[in-house]
Design a protein around this motif. Structure first.
Motif, short mmCIF file in Angstrom:
data_model
loop_
_atom_site.label_atom_id
_atom_site.label_comp_id
_atom_site.label_asym_id
_atom_site.label_seq_id
_atom_site.Cartn_x
_atom_site.Cartn_y
_atom_site.Cartn_z
N THR A 58 0.86 -1.18 0.00
CA THR A 58 0.00 0.00 0.00
C THR A 58 0.90 1.23 0.00
O THR A 58 1.76 1.37 0.87
CB THR A 58 -0.90 0.02 1.26
N VAL A 59 0.70 2.09 -0.99
CA VAL A 59 1.49 3.32 -1.06
C VAL A 59 0.92 4.35 -0.08
O VAL A 59 -0.25 4.28 0.31
CB VAL A 59 1.50 3.91 -2.49
N TYR A 60 1.76 5.28 0.34
CA TYR A 60 1.30 6.37 1.19
C TYR A 60 0.35 7.29 0.42
O TYR A 60 0.62 7.64 -0.73
CB TYR A 60 2.47 7.22 1.69
N ALA A 61 -0.71 7.70 1.06
CA ALA A 61 -1.60 8.71 0.48
C ALA A 61 -0.91 10.06 0.58
O ALA A 61 -0.18 10.34 1.54
CB ALA A 61 -2.92 8.72 1.24
N GLY A 62 -1.13 10.91 -0.43
CA GLY A 62 -0.50 12.23 -0.46
C GLY A 62 -0.77 13.08 0.76
O GLY A 62 0.08 13.86 1.18
N CYS A 63 -1.93 12.94 1.37
CA CYS A 63 -2.30 13.75 2.53
C CYS A 63 -2.04 13.04 3.86
O CYS A 63 -2.46 13.51 4.92
CB CYS A 63 -3.79 14.13 2.45
N GLY A 65 0.76 12.60 5.46
CA GLY A 65 1.84 13.14 6.29
C GLY A 65 3.04 12.22 6.31
O GLY A 65 4.04 12.49 6.98
N ASN A 66 2.98 11.12 5.60
CA ASN A 66 4.10 10.17 5.49
C ASN A 66 4.61 10.17 4.06
O ASN A 66 3.98 10.69 3.16
CB ASN A 66 3.63 8.75 5.83
N GLY A 67 5.77 9.56 3.87
CA GLY A 67 6.26 9.33 2.51
C GLY A 67 7.07 10.47 1.94
O GLY A 67 7.55 11.31 2.68
N PRO A 68 7.24 10.47 0.66
CA PRO A 68 6.48 9.67 -0.30
C PRO A 68 6.93 8.20 -0.39
O PRO A 68 6.14 7.35 -0.72
CB PRO A 68 6.70 10.37 -1.62
N TRP A 69 8.21 7.90 -0.09
CA TRP A 69 8.71 6.54 -0.24
C TRP A 69 8.38 5.69 0.97
O TRP A 69 8.54 6.12 2.11
CB TRP A 69 10.22 6.51 -0.46
N TYR A 70 7.97 4.47 0.71
CA TYR A 70 7.83 3.46 1.76
C TYR A 70 8.90 2.42 1.47
O TYR A 70 8.99 1.89 0.36
CB TYR A 70 6.45 2.79 1.74
N VAL A 71 9.74 2.11 2.47
CA VAL A 71 10.78 1.09 2.31
C VAL A 71 10.35 -0.14 3.10
O VAL A 71 10.14 -0.06 4.32
CB VAL A 71 12.15 1.61 2.81
N SER A 72 10.23 -1.23 2.41
CA SER A 72 9.82 -2.49 3.05
C SER A 72 10.87 -2.94 4.05
O SER A 72 12.07 -2.75 3.86
CB SER A 72 9.64 -3.57 1.98
N SER A 73 10.43 -3.56 5.13
CA SER A 73 11.36 -4.10 6.13
C SER A 73 11.71 -5.55 5.83
O SER A 73 12.49 -6.17 6.55
CB SER A 73 10.73 -4.00 7.52
N THR A 142 3.10 7.36 -7.73
CA THR A 142 3.74 8.19 -8.74
C THR A 142 3.24 9.63 -8.69
O THR A 142 4.01 10.57 -8.86
CB THR A 142 3.54 7.59 -10.15
N THR A 143 1.95 9.83 -8.45
CA THR A 143 1.38 11.18 -8.42
C THR A 143 1.16 11.65 -6.98
O THR A 143 0.15 12.28 -6.66
CB THR A 143 0.03 11.22 -9.17
N TYR A 144 2.10 11.35 -6.12
CA TYR A 144 2.02 11.71 -4.70
C TYR A 144 1.74 13.21 -4.56
O TYR A 144 2.57 14.05 -4.90
CB TYR A 144 3.34 11.33 -4.03
N ALA A 145 0.53 13.54 -4.12
CA ALA A 145 0.13 14.94 -3.95
C ALA A 145 -1.04 14.98 -2.95
O ALA A 145 -1.66 13.97 -2.66
CB ALA A 145 -0.30 15.53 -5.28
N CYS A 146 -1.32 16.16 -2.45
CA CYS A 146 -2.46 16.33 -1.54
C CYS A 146 -3.27 17.53 -2.02
O CYS A 146 -2.72 18.62 -2.17
CB CYS A 146 -1.94 16.56 -0.12
N PRO A 147 -4.53 17.40 -2.31
CA PRO A 147 -5.31 16.15 -2.32
C PRO A 147 -4.96 15.32 -3.54
O PRO A 147 -4.51 15.85 -4.56
CB PRO A 147 -6.75 16.62 -2.35
N ASP A 148 -5.20 14.02 -3.45
CA ASP A 148 -4.83 13.15 -4.57
C ASP A 148 -6.02 12.54 -5.31
O ASP A 148 -5.85 11.95 -6.35
CB ASP A 148 -3.88 12.05 -4.10
N ASN A 149 -7.24 12.72 -4.77
CA ASN A 149 -8.45 12.23 -5.43
C ASN A 149 -8.38 10.74 -5.80
O ASN A 149 -8.84 10.34 -6.86
CB ASN A 149 -8.79 13.06 -6.67
N GLN A 150 -7.78 9.94 -4.94
CA GLN A 150 -7.65 8.51 -5.19
C GLN A 150 -8.48 7.72 -4.16
O GLN A 150 -8.72 8.19 -3.06
CB GLN A 150 -6.19 8.06 -5.08
N THR A 151 -8.87 6.52 -4.56
CA THR A 151 -9.58 5.64 -3.63
C THR A 151 -8.82 4.33 -3.39
O THR A 151 -9.04 3.66 -2.41
CB THR A 151 -10.99 5.30 -4.15
N ASN A 152 -7.94 3.97 -4.31
CA ASN A 152 -7.19 2.72 -4.19
C ASN A 152 -5.70 3.02 -4.05
O ASN A 152 -5.10 3.64 -4.93
CB ASN A 152 -7.43 1.84 -5.43
#
Length: 161
Positions: A58-63, A65-73, A142-152
């Protein structure tokens, strides 16, 4: 006389039977060693064969407050020297940007991106990674922004390493 010949024949047959058993016994350890070596070599060969591995995230949502990169453990280990590549069967709404990095956070190969509808497309991060190399997946919307208008924000795919 017939009894004597029968006794001699019995002794000769018994002697041949014992010699055969000795020969058969001598070959048993050699056959067992050969079988054990063959199995060991097949096991080692299989252990170093690269294969497809399921990945999802699951990628971080633009709003968020995390990210943009998530590094798997999850540490992954390259099997056999060669390429590491990925393809996705489901991609988050904003597209997926993906990279590999080692334990020191040094990038391995190239960053790759997939658009929302670019499923089933293999992309190669690096074509020559050494066997035994430990790496971690890192990804972002890829389009990490706030608001991002995404649901998935989820993705699912296959990684070959």
């Amino acid at each position: 006389m017939v009894e004597l010949l029968a006794s001699i024949q019995y002794i000769l047959l018994k002697s041949e039977e014992e010699d055969f058993n000795v020969i058969r016994f001598r070959f048993k350890p050699a056959a067992a060693i050969a079988l054990a070596v063959s199995i060991s070599l097949m096991t080692v060969g299989l252990a170093y064969a690269a294969s497809n591995n399921a990945i999802s995230g699951t990628v971080y949502a633009g709003c968020s407050g995390n990210g943009p990169w998530y590094v798997s453990s999850i540490a992954r280990t390259k099997a056999g020297t060669g390429e590491i590549k990925a393809q996705f069967s489901a991609i988050n709404d904003g597209g997926l940007t993906f990279k590999l990095q080692d334990a020191s956070n040094v990038q391995i190969g190239n960053v790759q991106s997939w658009g929302k509808n670019e499923t089933g497309i293999w992309r190669v991060f690096s074509s020559s990674v050494s066997s035994g190399k430990v790496f971690y997946n890192a990804f972002r919307d890829t389009t990490y922004a706030c608001p991002d208008n995404q649901t998935n924000y989820n993705f699912t795919g296959t990684e070959y390493y």
